[in-house]
Design a protein around this motif. Structure first.
Motif, PDB file in Angstrom:
ATOM      1  N   LEU A  18     -75.713   4.817   0.105  1.00 13.39           N
ATOM      2  CA  LEU A  18     -74.561   4.015  -0.305  1.00 13.39           C
ATOM      3  C   LEU A  18     -73.976   3.251   0.878  1.00 13.39           C
ATOM      4  O   LEU A  18     -73.678   2.055   0.776  1.00 13.39           O
ATOM      5  CB  LEU A  18     -73.498   4.931  -0.920  1.00 13.39           C
ATOM      6  N   THR A  19     -73.812   3.930   2.004  1.00  7.97           N
ATOM      7  CA  THR A  19     -73.249   3.275   3.183  1.00  7.97           C
ATOM      8  C   THR A  19     -74.151   2.146   3.660  1.00  7.97           C
ATOM      9  O   THR A  19     -73.677   1.051   4.004  1.00  7.97           O
ATOM     10  CB  THR A  19     -73.037   4.307   4.303  1.00  7.97           C
ATOM     11  N   ARG A  22     -73.959  -0.828   1.177  1.00 10.71           N
ATOM     12  CA  ARG A  22     -72.722  -1.603   1.279  1.00 10.71           C
ATOM     13  C   ARG A  22     -72.721  -2.529   2.492  1.00 10.71           C
ATOM     14  O   ARG A  22     -71.973  -3.514   2.527  1.00 10.71           O
ATOM     15  CB  ARG A  22     -71.515  -0.660   1.326  1.00 10.71           C
ATOM     16  N   MET A  23     -73.551  -2.226   3.465  1.00  8.68           N
ATOM     17  CA  MET A  23     -73.686  -3.101   4.628  1.00  8.68           C
ATOM     18  C   MET A  23     -74.907  -4.011   4.513  1.00  8.68           C
ATOM     19  O   MET A  23     -75.353  -4.612   5.487  1.00  8.68           O
ATOM     20  CB  MET A  23     -73.763  -2.249   5.903  1.00  8.68           C
ATOM     21  N   HIS A  24     -75.460  -4.099   3.294  1.00 13.21           N
ATOM     22  CA  HIS A  24     -76.586  -5.002   2.995  1.00 13.21           C
ATOM     23  C   HIS A  24     -77.779  -4.754   3.900  1.00 13.21           C
ATOM     24  O   HIS A  24     -78.426  -5.693   4.373  1.00 13.21           O
ATOM     25  CB  HIS A  24     -76.132  -6.467   3.070  1.00 13.21           C
ATOM     26  N   GLN A  64     -74.324   4.498  -9.525  1.00  9.18           N
ATOM     27  CA  GLN A  64     -73.546   3.620  -8.653  1.00  9.18           C
ATOM     28  C   GLN A  64     -74.431   2.908  -7.639  1.00  9.18           C
ATOM     29  O   GLN A  64     -74.228   1.718  -7.341  1.00  9.18           O
ATOM     30  CB  GLN A  64     -72.456   4.434  -7.960  1.00  9.18           C
ATOM     31  N   GLU A  67     -76.187  -0.480  -8.456  1.00 13.35           N
ATOM     32  CA  GLU A  67     -75.443  -1.737  -8.374  1.00 13.35           C
ATOM     33  C   GLU A  67     -75.691  -2.466  -7.056  1.00 13.35           C
ATOM     34  O   GLU A  67     -75.250  -3.605  -6.895  1.00 13.35           O
ATOM     35  CB  GLU A  67     -73.944  -1.463  -8.536  1.00 13.35           C
ATOM     36  N   TYR A  68     -76.383  -1.818  -6.131  1.00 15.30           N
ATOM     37  CA  TYR A  68     -76.609  -2.418  -4.814  1.00 15.30           C
ATOM     38  C   TYR A  68     -78.044  -2.925  -4.721  1.00 15.30           C
ATOM     39  O   TYR A  68     -78.996  -2.137  -4.741  1.00 15.30           O
ATOM     40  CB  TYR A  68     -76.317  -1.399  -3.705  1.00 15.30           C
ATOM     41  N   GLN A 286     -73.024   9.823   5.758  1.00 11.43           N
ATOM     42  CA  GLN A 286     -72.324   8.589   6.106  1.00 11.43           C
ATOM     43  C   GLN A 286     -72.382   8.331   7.612  1.00 11.43           C
ATOM     44  O   GLN A 286     -72.623   7.196   8.053  1.00 11.43           O
ATOM     45  CB  GLN A 286     -70.875   8.653   5.635  1.00 11.43           C
TER      46      GLN A 286
END
Length: 301
Positions: A18-19, A22-24, A64, A67-68, A286
């Motif tokens: 996830l982390t 979120r930073m692509h 979740q 979605e990335y 994380q």
């Protein structure tokens, strides 16, 4: 070539993905479907998820992550890992492989239970290791502690104010007279005969010795060990600690550049052992992802 391959689909691996997402950062998450809490019905001591089934927790996390666009999840077990920083190769089933600039190991550990008949069948659903995870559910109820005297005393210190009557039963080797006296001084019942088997007794659990049967609400195991679930630490020659865990720094870096580790399989040298908790594993994931991102930024400049 992914920026990172995360091996392991438990809390540490899911949070790391996830982390990174979120930073692509292009990320491949490999999930073997093997989890330390795979037999557990409900997680506890997890804020906002206290009592949530682990499978539900993982399913929500994966939904979740979907979605990335930069995160890909494969239900596949990594079979081997090699390479160097900037060019790691993970071998996959069927002769396939995947490459990445960095790797996060989040494969966790497997519990090696003492050889007690019926214990494996009760593990996570009648027999437990963690007072923080399962002690409260036994509030005021009788329990048994199986294992060596020293570790049993530690569990008594944690559980004594929570549970009802405690019966301590040796595994493999009888207690000495001195150990019996020390345990009894803690206000617990002590068996002088070894545990022979454990099993269900309706909603409760029965602990059988040569001369008695103890019916209790649950068992806490004060013996047994854990091992690395996957062979990658050995394959890569990672620095290890006396606990059997991989040595990492504050950002999950191992002794091999480009390889990070998070969750129960690793800890900092300042700790006596891994902190086996969902929240701690997610936090470690994380931090490892942040370490990866820092290294990728440095490499790109």
């Amino acid at each position: 070539m992914y920026d990172a391959i995360v091996i392991g689909g438990g809390p540490a691996g899911l949070q790391a993905a996830l982390t990174l997402g979120r930073m692509h950062r292009s990320t491949l998450l490999l999930d073997s479907g093997q989890y330390r809490n795979g037999t557990v019905q409900h997680m506890h001591n997890v804020i906002a998820n206290d009592g949530t089934p682990p499978a539900e927790f993982r399913a929500t996390a994966r939904a979740q992550l979907s979605e990335y666009a930069d995160v890909e999840i494969r239900d596949a077990e990594a079979q081997a890992l090699g390479g160097v920083a900037g060019d790691f190769v993970v071998s996959l089933p069927g002769g396939a492989s995947a490459s990445a600039r960095t790797v996060i190991l989040a494969t966790g550990v497997a519990d090696e239970l003492p050889p007690v008949e019926g214990l494996a069948e009760l593990w996570g659903q009648g027999a437990y290791a963690c007072p923080f995870c399962d002690g409260h559910e036994h509030a005021g109820k009788p329990i048994a502690i199986l294992g060596g005297a020293a570790r049993a005393e530690h569990l008594i210190s944690l559980l004594g104010r929570i549970v009802g009557k405690i019966t301590v039963v040796p595994v493999g080797e009888s207690y000495t007279d001195e150990e019996v006296a020390a345990l009894e001084a803690r206000g617990v019942r002590v068996s002088r005969t070894l545990v022979e088997s454990v099993g269900r007794a309706g909603d409760d659990v029965v602990v059988r010795t040569a001369d008695a049967e103890h019916e209790v609400a649950g068992i806490f195991v004060a013996s047994g060990t854990m091992r690395q679930r996957a062979p990658f630490a050995e394959q890569l020659g990672l620095g290890m600690l006396e606990s059997g865990a991989i040595e990492i720094d504050d950002f999950g870096r191992t002794s091999v550049p480009g390889v990070y580790a998070a969750g129960d399989l690793a800890h900092r040298a300042s700790l006596p052992g891994p902190m086996a908790a969902v929240m701690m594993a997610a936090t470690a994931g994380q931090l490892a992802a942040v370490g990866v991102i820092q290294s990728l930024i440095a490499a790109d400049h």
